[in-house]
Design a protein around this motif. Structure first.
Motif, PDB file in Angstrom:
ATOM      1  N   GLY A 133       0.819  -1.221   0.213  1.00 17.78           N
ATOM      2  CA  GLY A 133      -0.031  -0.067   0.121  1.00 17.78           C
ATOM      3  C   GLY A 133       0.811   1.393  -0.088  1.00 17.78           C
ATOM      4  N   SER A 134       1.861   0.968   0.864  1.00 13.28           N
ATOM      5  CA  SER A 134       2.752   2.198   0.656  1.00 13.28           C
ATOM      6  C   SER A 134       3.285   2.757  -0.516  1.00 13.28           C
ATOM      7  CB  SER A 134       3.754   2.049   1.945  1.00 13.28           C
ATOM      8  OG  SER A 134       3.266   2.342   3.214  1.00 13.28           O
ATOM      9  N   ASP A 135       3.857   1.795  -1.153  1.00 14.27           N
ATOM     10  CA  ASP A 135       4.323   1.772  -2.607  1.00 14.27           C
ATOM     11  C   ASP A 135       3.546   2.663  -3.266  1.00 14.27           C
ATOM     12  OD1 ASP A 135       6.808   0.625  -1.753  1.00 14.27           O
ATOM     13  OD2 ASP A 135       6.210  -1.530  -2.436  1.00 14.27           O
ATOM     14  N   ALA A 136       2.147   1.770  -3.570  1.00 12.61           N
ATOM     15  CA  ALA A 136       1.015   2.370  -4.158  1.00 12.61           C
ATOM     16  C   ALA A 136       0.798   3.682  -3.940  1.00 12.61           C
ATOM     17  CB  ALA A 136      -0.130   1.859  -4.207  1.00 12.61           C
ATOM     18  N   MET A 137       0.894   4.314  -2.879  1.00 13.95           N
ATOM     19  CA  MET A 137       0.404   5.424  -2.234  1.00 13.95           C
ATOM     20  C   MET A 137       1.602   6.533  -2.710  1.00 13.95           C
ATOM     21  SD  MET A 137      -2.369   5.427  -1.244  1.00 13.95           S
ATOM     22  CE  MET A 137      -3.572   4.116  -0.948  1.00 13.95           C
ATOM     23  N   GLN A 138       2.985   5.988  -2.540  1.00 17.72           N
ATOM     24  CA  GLN A 138       3.929   6.680  -2.980  1.00 17.72           C
ATOM     25  C   GLN A 138       4.011   7.238  -4.437  1.00 17.72           C
ATOM     26  OE1 GLN A 138       6.612   8.205  -1.187  1.00 17.72           O
ATOM     27  NE2 GLN A 138       6.669   7.057   0.820  1.00 17.72           N
ATOM     28  N   ALA A 139       3.683   6.159  -5.123  1.00 15.34           N
ATOM     29  CA  ALA A 139       3.523   6.333  -6.711  1.00 15.34           C
ATOM     30  C   ALA A 139       2.436   7.281  -6.926  1.00 15.34           C
ATOM     31  CB  ALA A 139       3.245   5.107  -7.374  1.00 15.34           C
ATOM     32  N   LEU A 140       1.054   7.278  -6.320  1.00 20.97           N
ATOM     33  CA  LEU A 140       0.425   8.160  -6.411  1.00 20.97           C
ATOM     34  C   LEU A 140       0.681   9.618  -6.226  1.00 20.97           C
ATOM     35  CD1 LEU A 140      -2.521   6.205  -5.224  1.00 20.97           C
ATOM     36  CD2 LEU A 140      -2.182   6.737  -7.428  1.00 20.97           C
ATOM     37  N   SER A 141       1.541   9.596  -4.951  1.00 21.41           N
ATOM     38  CA  SER A 141       2.028  11.138  -4.653  1.00 21.41           C
ATOM     39  C   SER A 141       2.801  11.670  -5.537  1.00 21.41           C
ATOM     40  CB  SER A 141       2.463  10.868  -3.215  1.00 21.41           C
ATOM     41  OG  SER A 141       2.957  12.068  -2.674  1.00 21.41           O
ATOM     42  N   ALA A 142       3.657  10.577  -6.148  1.00 19.90           N
ATOM     43  CA  ALA A 142       4.665  11.119  -7.195  1.00 19.90           C
ATOM     44  C   ALA A 142       4.015  11.674  -8.153  1.00 19.90           C
ATOM     45  CB  ALA A 142       5.716  10.160  -7.540  1.00 19.90           C
ATOM     46  N   ASP A 143       2.895  11.163  -8.603  1.00 17.53           N
ATOM     47  CA  ASP A 143       2.175  11.525  -9.839  1.00 17.53           C
ATOM     48  C   ASP A 143       1.259  12.712  -9.658  1.00 17.53           C
ATOM     49  OD1 ASP A 143       3.290   9.374 -11.336  1.00 17.53           O
ATOM     50  OD2 ASP A 143       1.368   8.279 -10.939  1.00 17.53           O
ATOM     51  N   GLY A 144       1.422  13.276  -8.359  1.00 19.41           N
ATOM     52  CA  GLY A 144       0.516  14.544  -7.946  1.00 19.41           C
ATOM     53  C   GLY A 144      -1.139  14.211  -7.664  1.00 19.41           C
ATOM     54  N   LEU A 146      -2.408  12.784  -5.146  1.00 18.53           N
ATOM     55  CA  LEU A 146      -2.768  12.982  -3.782  1.00 18.53           C
ATOM     56  C   LEU A 146      -2.622  14.388  -3.365  1.00 18.53           C
ATOM     57  CD1 LEU A 146      -1.258   9.591  -1.974  1.00 18.53           C
ATOM     58  CD2 LEU A 146      -3.617  10.050  -2.432  1.00 18.53           C
ATOM     59  N   ALA A 147      -3.364  14.805  -2.218  1.00 10.32           N
ATOM     60  CA  ALA A 147      -2.965  16.139  -1.877  1.00 10.32           C
ATOM     61  C   ALA A 147      -1.764  16.272  -1.326  1.00 10.32           C
ATOM     62  CB  ALA A 147      -4.057  16.488  -0.771  1.00 10.32           C
ATOM     63  N   PRO A 148      -0.951  17.366  -1.377  1.00 10.64           N
ATOM     64  CA  PRO A 148       0.543  17.427  -1.074  1.00 10.64           C
ATOM     65  C   PRO A 148       0.355  17.307   0.464  1.00 10.64           C
ATOM     66  CG  PRO A 148      -0.088  19.388  -2.297  1.00 10.64           C
ATOM     67  CD  PRO A 148      -1.493  18.721  -2.243  1.00 10.64           C
ATOM     68  N   SER A 149      -0.247  17.490   1.269  1.00 11.41           N
ATOM     69  CA  SER A 149      -0.165  17.386   2.794  1.00 11.41           C
ATOM     70  C   SER A 149      -0.405  15.861   3.295  1.00 11.41           C
ATOM     71  CB  SER A 149      -1.358  18.257   3.642  1.00 11.41           C
ATOM     72  OG  SER A 149      -2.610  17.711   3.113  1.00 11.41           O
ATOM     73  N   VAL A 150      -0.846  14.956   2.206  1.00 11.57           N
ATOM     74  CA  VAL A 150      -1.019  13.541   2.561  1.00 11.57           C
ATOM     75  C   VAL A 150       0.155  13.000   2.822  1.00 11.57           C
ATOM     76  CG1 VAL A 150      -2.100  11.630   2.086  1.00 11.57           C
ATOM     77  CG2 VAL A 150      -3.439  13.712   1.741  1.00 11.57           C
ATOM     78  N   ASP A 151       0.394  12.055   3.767  1.00 13.16           N
ATOM     79  CA  ASP A 151       1.647  11.221   4.350  1.00 13.16           C
ATOM     80  C   ASP A 151       1.290  10.001   3.619  1.00 13.16           C
ATOM     81  OD1 ASP A 151       2.990   9.040   5.741  1.00 13.16           O
ATOM     82  OD2 ASP A 151       4.207  10.902   6.235  1.00 13.16           O
ATOM     83  N   PRO A 152       1.966   9.486   2.462  1.00 14.94           N
ATOM     84  CA  PRO A 152       1.544   8.355   1.880  1.00 14.94           C
ATOM     85  C   PRO A 152       1.692   6.870   2.846  1.00 14.94           C
ATOM     86  CG  PRO A 152       3.057   9.383   0.579  1.00 14.94           C
ATOM     87  CD  PRO A 152       3.028   9.865   1.875  1.00 14.94           C
ATOM     88  N   PHE A 185     -13.758   8.781   1.292  1.00 12.91           N
ATOM     89  CA  PHE A 185     -12.491   9.149   1.840  1.00 12.91           C
ATOM     90  C   PHE A 185     -11.340   9.459   0.942  1.00 12.91           C
ATOM     91  CE2 PHE A 185      -8.821   6.853   3.747  1.00 12.91           C
ATOM     92  CZ  PHE A 185      -8.544   7.995   5.009  1.00 12.91           C
ATOM     93  N   MET A 186     -11.094   8.506   0.117  1.00 14.30           N
ATOM     94  CA  MET A 186     -10.183   8.760  -0.791  1.00 14.30           C
ATOM     95  C   MET A 186     -10.213  10.015  -1.571  1.00 14.30           C
ATOM     96  SD  MET A 186      -8.070   6.210  -0.148  1.00 14.30           S
ATOM     97  CE  MET A 186      -6.757   6.488  -1.325  1.00 14.30           C
ATOM     98  N   HIS A 187     -11.177  10.437  -1.916  1.00 12.06           N
ATOM     99  CA  HIS A 187     -11.520  11.701  -2.503  1.00 12.06           C
ATOM    100  C   HIS A 187     -11.296  12.963  -1.555  1.00 12.06           C
ATOM    101  CE1 HIS A 187     -14.833  10.584  -5.791  1.00 12.06           C
ATOM    102  NE2 HIS A 187     -13.535   9.768  -5.766  1.00 12.06           N
ATOM    103  N   LEU A 188     -11.282  12.567  -0.279  1.00 11.30           N
ATOM    104  CA  LEU A 188     -10.884  13.674   0.622  1.00 11.30           C
ATOM    105  C   LEU A 188      -9.643  13.860   0.789  1.00 11.30           C
ATOM    106  CD1 LEU A 188     -13.395  12.784   3.546  1.00 11.30           C
ATOM    107  CD2 LEU A 188     -13.567  14.731   2.115  1.00 11.30           C
ATOM    108  N   MET A 189      -8.684  12.566   0.314  1.00  8.56           N
ATOM    109  CA  MET A 189      -7.302  12.818   0.487  1.00  8.56           C
ATOM    110  C   MET A 189      -6.795  13.163  -1.011  1.00  8.56           C
ATOM    111  SD  MET A 189      -6.567  11.579   3.323  1.00  8.56           S
ATOM    112  CE  MET A 189      -7.917  12.324   3.933  1.00  8.56           C
TER     113      MET A 189
END
Length: 201
Positions: A133-144, A146-152, A185-189
Motif C-alpha cells: 500500500g505504501s508503494d502504491a501511495m508513494q507512486a500516486l503522490s509522485a504523480d500528483g 494525492l493532496a500535498p499534505s497527505v503522508d503516503p 474518503f479517498m476523494h478527501l485525500m
C-alpha cells in the motif's frame, strides 16, 4: 501411484476443499460451515478432511488467505494508474459475501491473542498491506494524485483501518455502500477515479 502423483492429487483435493468451503460460507454464512457438512460435500470423513488442515481454525485461516488472493491480484494488475478503479472493484467483490466478512471480523478480533491460529496470518497481512500500500501511495503522490499534505505511509494505515471498520459496520448495516464511503474518503485525500479526473480536464 507415484509420490509425485499422490502429492498432486493431495494438492488438488486441498484446493477443492477450500473452494467448497468458500462457497458454503459465502452462501450460508460463517456458522453454516461445519466440518461434517464440508466433509460430506467433498466426499471425505471428518478425520480425512482434518488431515489436510489440522483443525477447523486452520481451515478458516486458509479460507481467509484464499479470500484475499483474488482482490489482491486485481489491485496489483491495476497498478497505481488505475488504483481507485481496481480498489473499488475488489472491495465490491469482497462485500458480496457477508459470511466471509463475518469470518474475517470474528477472527481479526480473536487473533489479537498471539496464541490464536490466525494471529500470524493477520500480522503478515497487515505487514504486506503496509508494504504494498505504501508503494502504491508513494507512486500516486509522485504523480500528483494525492493532496500535498497527505503522508503516503500514514494514509496506508488509515485506509487499512477504514476497510476493516467498514466491514464490521456492514454486518450491522447491510444496506451500507461500503465502497462508496471508502471512495469518498479517498476523494478527501485528493485522489479521484481516473474517469473523474478526465472529466475535469
Amino acid at each position: 501411484m507415484s509420490r509425485t502423483g499422490q502429492y498432486a492429487k493431495g494438492v488438488a483435493k486441498r484446493e477443492e476443499i477450500l473452494e467448497v468451503a468458500l462457497e458454503i460460507i459465502a452462501r450460508e454464512g460463517y456458522h453454516g460451515l461445519t466440518i461434517r457438512h464440508l466433509a460430506d460435500t467433498v466426499g471425505l470423513s471428518k478425520t480425512g478432511l482434518l488431515h489436510y488442515f489440522g483443525s477447523k481454525e486452520d481451515l478458516f485461516v486458509e479460507v481467509l488467505r484464499r479470500r484475499d488472493a483474488v482482490p489482491r491480484d486485481v489491485v496489483a494488475r491495476g497498478g497505481s494508474e488505475h488504483f481507485m478503479e481496481t480498489l473499488m472493484a475488489a472491495l465490491r467483490q469482497n462485500m458480496e459475501a457477508a459470511g466471509l466478512i463475518q469470518l474475517y471480523v470474528r477472527f481479526s478480533a480473536e487473533a489479537t491473542d498471539p496464541g490464536h491460529p490466525a494471529h500470524e496470518y493477520f500480522a503478515e497481512r497487515y505487514r504486506r498491506l503496509q508494504d504494498s500500500g505504501s508503494d502504491a501511495m508513494q507512486a500516486l503522490s509522485a504523480d500528483g494524485r494525492l493532496a500535498p499534505s497527505v503522508d503516503p505511509g500514514k494514509l496506508t494505515v488509515l485506509l487499512a483501518a477504514l476497510l476493516d471498520g467498514m466491514q464490521l459496520r456492514s454486518l450491522f448495516s447491510p444496506e451500507l455502500d461500503v465502497a462508496g464511503h471508502v471512495e469518498h474518503f479517498m476523494h478527501l485525500m485528493g485522489l479521484h477515479a481516473e474517469h473523474d479526473s478526465s472529466k475535469s480536464e
